[in-house]
Design a protein around this motif. Structure first.
Motif, mmCIF file in Angstrom:
data_model
loop_
_atom_site.group_PDB
_atom_site.id
_atom_site.type_symbol
_atom_site.label_atom_id
_atom_site.label_comp_id
_atom_site.label_asym_id
_atom_site.label_seq_id
_atom_site.Cartn_x
_atom_site.Cartn_y
_atom_site.Cartn_z
ATOM 1 N N LEU A 87 0.841 -1.209 0.000
ATOM 2 C CA LEU A 87 0.000 0.000 0.000
ATOM 3 C C LEU A 87 0.868 1.249 0.000
ATOM 4 O O LEU A 87 0.623 2.198 -0.751
ATOM 5 C CB LEU A 87 -0.929 -0.004 1.219
ATOM 6 C CG LEU A 87 -1.771 1.266 1.405
ATOM 7 C CD1 LEU A 87 -2.668 1.527 0.198
ATOM 8 C CD2 LEU A 87 -2.614 1.169 2.679
ATOM 9 N N ARG A 127 4.355 5.482 -5.641
ATOM 10 C CA ARG A 127 4.878 5.231 -6.984
ATOM 11 C C ARG A 127 3.955 5.853 -8.037
ATOM 12 O O ARG A 127 2.800 5.444 -8.207
ATOM 13 C CB ARG A 127 4.980 3.722 -7.218
ATOM 14 C CG ARG A 127 5.276 3.295 -8.638
ATOM 15 C CD ARG A 127 6.699 3.588 -9.030
ATOM 16 N NE ARG A 127 6.994 3.057 -10.362
ATOM 17 C CZ ARG A 127 8.094 3.353 -11.040
ATOM 18 N NH1 ARG A 127 8.998 4.180 -10.536
ATOM 19 N NH2 ARG A 127 8.303 2.839 -12.239
ATOM 20 N N LEU A 133 -1.775 3.360 -7.048
ATOM 21 C CA LEU A 133 -2.951 3.051 -6.235
ATOM 22 C C LEU A 133 -4.253 3.384 -6.965
ATOM 23 O O LEU A 133 -5.309 2.804 -6.696
ATOM 24 C CB LEU A 133 -2.873 3.864 -4.932
ATOM 25 C CG LEU A 133 -3.990 3.713 -3.920
ATOM 26 C CD1 LEU A 133 -4.066 2.279 -3.426
ATOM 27 C CD2 LEU A 133 -3.764 4.657 -2.736
ATOM 28 N N PRO A 185 -7.228 0.496 -11.205
ATOM 29 C CA PRO A 185 -8.166 -0.492 -10.666
ATOM 30 C C PRO A 185 -7.517 -1.843 -10.375
ATOM 31 O O PRO A 185 -7.834 -2.476 -9.365
ATOM 32 C CB PRO A 185 -9.221 -0.623 -11.767
ATOM 33 C CG PRO A 185 -9.192 0.682 -12.478
ATOM 34 C CD PRO A 185 -7.768 1.143 -12.414
ATOM 35 N N LYS A 204 -5.641 -1.642 -7.160
ATOM 36 C CA LYS A 204 -6.652 -1.635 -6.092
ATOM 37 C C LYS A 204 -7.154 -3.046 -5.821
ATOM 38 O O LYS A 204 -7.322 -3.468 -4.680
ATOM 39 C CB LYS A 204 -7.842 -0.783 -6.537
ATOM 40 C CG LYS A 204 -8.023 0.485 -5.755
ATOM 41 C CD LYS A 204 -9.356 1.107 -6.158
ATOM 42 C CE LYS A 204 -9.282 2.602 -6.010
ATOM 43 N NZ LYS A 204 -10.441 3.276 -6.559
ATOM 44 N N LEU A 246 -4.535 -4.991 -3.938
ATOM 45 C CA LEU A 246 -4.432 -4.540 -2.544
ATOM 46 C C LEU A 246 -5.636 -4.986 -1.727
ATOM 47 O O LEU A 246 -5.505 -5.440 -0.592
ATOM 48 C CB LEU A 246 -4.313 -3.012 -2.486
ATOM 49 C CG LEU A 246 -2.941 -2.445 -2.851
ATOM 50 C CD1 LEU A 246 -3.040 -0.935 -3.077
ATOM 51 C CD2 LEU A 246 -1.921 -2.761 -1.759
#
Lengths: 587, 587
Positions: free
Chosen positions: B316, B322, B336, B339, B342, B345
């Motif tokens: 995360l 980045r 982040l 999609p 995400k 994560l």
């Protein structure tokens, strides 16, 4: 036991690809028949198992050394390179005109697989030579071709691919390296690149860097990138190697795996004396680089197969020798007798067998696309290769990671001890889902460029073919259950295409939430399809070699039992309304 | 940023476990309420993040050193151990009578999780002290208890568990170490053991080896194994540390991960001077060791959670910093925002959150089993813990491997560079599916001992509970889709139990072919169940903290979208007629 090529599998699957893609119809391949293929596979096996495989562990343990701009490869690397070069392996599938052997891809593919299994870190230069040559053949001026191609094809020089910069990885459009035009038509190159495989080493006389850079007036983003040939030592008009071209290696990475392959950071033009020659048109660099990239992606998919094979071989050997636990009569047995160990081994074997078949079919399709005189056939082959490339790259490498993990698991506690060598495969495999475009990048390429951009045409063609094959597989009672499962997966896929993938109301964000599950589903389906085809062929050939072909039939059942249900699971994810992903707020 | 305990998640999930298992009804826990739990979690977080986490990379890079029978731990290890010991953390959940703090397991569990996240290699001694003490409390004579327990509970001495021999790994019944009875009631121990975590080190004054061995007339196999306390330095009648007990470390393993934890080979009684004291009854050693083993398996499941959390935190942070690629407006964004990142994560976060909840519920159940006065309640808790232990151990560790791989993937090329530290998690995690019983062993324990042996009683009770919970979750419209998916999985599971798992006509071999898919399905279902319960609680508490609880709700949707379909896939494998596995012949 070190690596041995799965000769029988290779020979038979090459034959399947040859027949299926009807390569016998291609006049230009008349001299390159299956007999020749078998001779070459045999020769390559000797080299892979006798020369390359023994160096694999040495490369891992020693790694490369960096000292004051110089990179030394591990013990034995240099000598093996000289032998590899002198045996003519580098130019195996490159034109005879430039010193190659001009063999078709369908023969080069199993050979490539052997290199990748026996010593992945070592042979990374081979795919670079192949892809680099293809770029030059397709885009470079005659002047460049005349001076560069022969030394590359013969392995006198090696190729390096300089794309990534610290702030430009997956997003190459962000790169910053400069190319300043000079009066003589050349360019001064200036910038820093990272992650350059074999960007510096001690095995060849010169290294041709293919460098992506921007000219001063280039448009922003990916439309302003040009490609340059930038040799470590300048190349004179007659092809002679001249003075140092101001290219400095500033370090090599300390990596989790692939220790034997130097991953270099390179500084170009620190003293404003780094000369590059433009390849192709200005600002068309990415397009040219994609020729190499597609080549590299297919080779990367074969890395998945090759590492899966290596992991399987080592795990099978261990499982055969390791006595632990009891059999049904209470006798102590090799762990191979335990059903769960069998399950692990055969899921690996079925995965590898199916993906190898897919990789060989793709190679044969490339031969069709390059050698056929029939425009429809060429176009159709191009469409299918374009569709299968991200699937093969993304899926085979993800599976390689799983298979390497499974092999460690079969070794138990010994798997965690480095001396057994099995953990190396896991460490080496880890990069394959990252380099040459991550699985996420492959999945976007697949979903947007290869499926949505052509309104699903190529995919629909593929689905028709899969359904035809599976339907004919059903004539064999022993294969009906598996065939039924594949048909169910096809039905689910059609529904998914309709409701999600080709649905015009879906946003890019919606689609990107499910692109990887979509790629994984396609990969699993294609693997099952290949295994269905080979099982049907095995049924036909059963009497020729009952033991072997009964096993080929069994692999379809193993795959359709343990792996295929996950295709449905991935499609079910694709079909879901993705709510949580968008609702979640990272604080 | 180094590791920080997910304080809010921990606090809230501890509260859920406390409430759900109705710990307030247990009189003996009256002084150990949630306020105390929060104070302790807070203190442990300081220690974990300030002292242990910074040593984690040092341990990986330096590793342990072996020299002439001595093992040196990495820089800082010794000092951290002294601090850990002096702060009283080792005896946290051990009796006050022997110098412990007597805290309930429901508080010890989140503390344990923090140790495991911040420095798994370091804290391996803590679970050994806990489990070793529990063995002694339950089985040892008063004489042994009086001399050994206090130094172990206070951390003056450490515990090592000596089970494995080169030919006796998963199959302990094959072990060969001898225990020769002496006239004074003690035993001479003689044999070689391997894979002994902290079997030798430089952090404590004495090391108590719990050694499995055979007396001369013992029956063959696992019914002839006894357990002995074998200290590195002999322990006198008054508990004083005496002379060297002829225990020699002959080497440490060069492992893929967990470099900071010494994995020792030990030779006992080379000079026929190694004295052991019998713990419990002769030939009952495996039963006694199983107390430690069950403890270790639950702790191992928490390792899965802890490594998943660590991998998530690092991934995360990287994804937040980045910058790469473009957002929907073409602006450069942190990854982040993509999609697919995400998705990666949040599959990690939902998995970790659900499994943490399960781990905390199990800890609270242990408190019930140990502290309740109601025999029915105690029995029911025992049944459920026994059922959940192999599921939690097997599934959470398999998921930890996947999550560690996903974290590397999020780091892209940087993930393959050791300096970023993310690959260490992958390397460390690799052993968790192997030690304390492989996933295959857990799956056999689950299927045969925990389900078939009681004719599915414990599992049926669990299923009733899951169905009740899920049915009440449906009152929240936002949770209905996910609840429906869990119900579907329950239905499939019931069919599977009927047709396969409890089917009397199935052979052991038939069942062992599908035991791991069965365990994986159970693990996924239990995770989804926990996430359904927390989502429902989050709905109720939404107004207290809308941002946090909306995210808890989103995690259920993420899990039911991406992960739960694979539960159905695993069940579908269990339900298949497994043909290929049995038909295949390894040549």
């Amino acid at each position: 036991m070190s690596y041995q090529a799965p000769y029988k599998d290779m020979q038979w699957l090459v034959e399947q690809a040859f027949t299926r893609q009807n390569l016998a119809q291609l006049e230009s391949l008349a001299d390159y028949d299956l007999d020749l293929a078998n001779v070459i596979i045999d020769e390559a096996n000797k080299f892979a198992s006798n020369v390359l495989a023994p160096l694999n562990v040495i490369g891992d343990v020693e790694g490369c050394q960096f000292n004051a701009g110089q990179v030394s490869t591990p013990t034995g690397w240099k000598e093996a390179y000289a032998q590899f070069r002198d045996s003519g392996w580098i130019g195996l599938a490159l034109p005879e005109e430039f010193g190659g052997q001009g063999l078709p891809k369908y023969i080069a593919q199993p050979v490539n697989e052997m290199w990748l299994s026996s010593n992945l870190a070592f042979v990374m230069f081979a795919a670079l030579a192949q892809g680099g040559s293809e770029i030059l053949l397709k885009f470079a001026s005659d002047k460049i071709k005349a001076r560069y191609l022969t030394p590359i094809v013969t392995g006198e020089w090696t190729v390096a691919m300089a794309l990534t910069e610290p702030n430009a990885g997956s997003d190459l459009g962000a790169l910053n390296t400069k190319a300043i035009p000079q009066e003589n038509g050349n360019y001064l190159i200036k910038g820093q690149k990272i992650y350059i495989t074999y960007g510096e080493h001690d095995m060849a006389d010169n290294i041709v860097h293919l460098v992506l850079a921007r000219t001063p007036d280039a448009p922003a983003g990916s439309r302003g990138i040009s490609l340059f040939a930038v040799p470590k030592y300048r190349v004179g008009d007659g092809g002679e190697v001249g003075e140092f071209n101001d290219i400095r290696c500033t370090g090599i990475e300390h990596k989790t795996g692939l220790h034997g392959s130097p991953t270099c950071s390179i500084s170009y033009g620190d003293n404003d004396a780094c000369i590059g020659e433009l390849i192709g048109e200005l600002n068309q660099g990415l397009m040219a680089m994609f020729v190499l990239m597609n080549e590299a992606r297919l080779s990367c998919g074969m890395q998945g197969v090759a590492l899966g094979e290596l992991a399987y071989q080592k795990a099978l050997q261990y499982a055969t020798e390791r006595i632990q636990g009891s059999g049904t009569q209470g006798e102590r047995v090799a762990i191979l007798e335990h059903p769960d160990v069998k399950r692990m081994l055969l899921t690996m074997r079925s995965e590898t067998f199916g993906l190898r078949s897919l990789g060989y079919q793709i190679a044969a399709l490339i031969d069709v696309s390059e050698q056929s005189q029939d425009a429809d056939q060429v176009n159709s082959a191009h469409r299918r290769i374009a569709l299968l490339t991200p699937i093969f790259k993304g899926f085979a490498t993800e599976q390689a990671n799983r298979m390497a993990g499974t092999a460690v698991q079969i070794f138990g506690g010994m798997g965690f001890v480095e001396e057994t060598g099995i953990a190396q495969i896991m460490r080496d495999a880890r990069i394959t889902t990252i380099y040459e475009g991550t699985t996420g990048i492959q999945s976007k390429d697949l979903l947007h460029r290869k499926v949505r951009a052509d309104k699903g045409t190529a995919l629909s063609e593929l689905l028709v073919l899969i359904r035809e094959d599976v339907s004919s597989v059903k004539q064999y009672p022993a294969l009906q259950t598996s065939a039924g499962r594949i048909e169910q997966a096809c039905d689910e896929l059609v529904a998914t295409l309709d409701q999600v993938i080709l649905n015009p109301s879906k946003s890019v964000t919606d689609l990107d939430c499910v692109s990887v599950p979509f790629l994984m589903a396609m990969g699993g389906l294609c693997t099952a399809w290949q295994l269905a085809c080979t099982a049907a062929k095995a049924q036909q050939a059963m009497n020729d070699d009952p033991d072997y072909f009964a096993n080929v039939v069994a692999l379809l059942d193993v795959y359709s039992t343990y792996s295929l249900p996950h295709v449905i699971a991935e499609l079910s994810a694709v079909n879901s309304q993705v709510i949580g992903l968008n609702a979640y707020r990272f604080s």
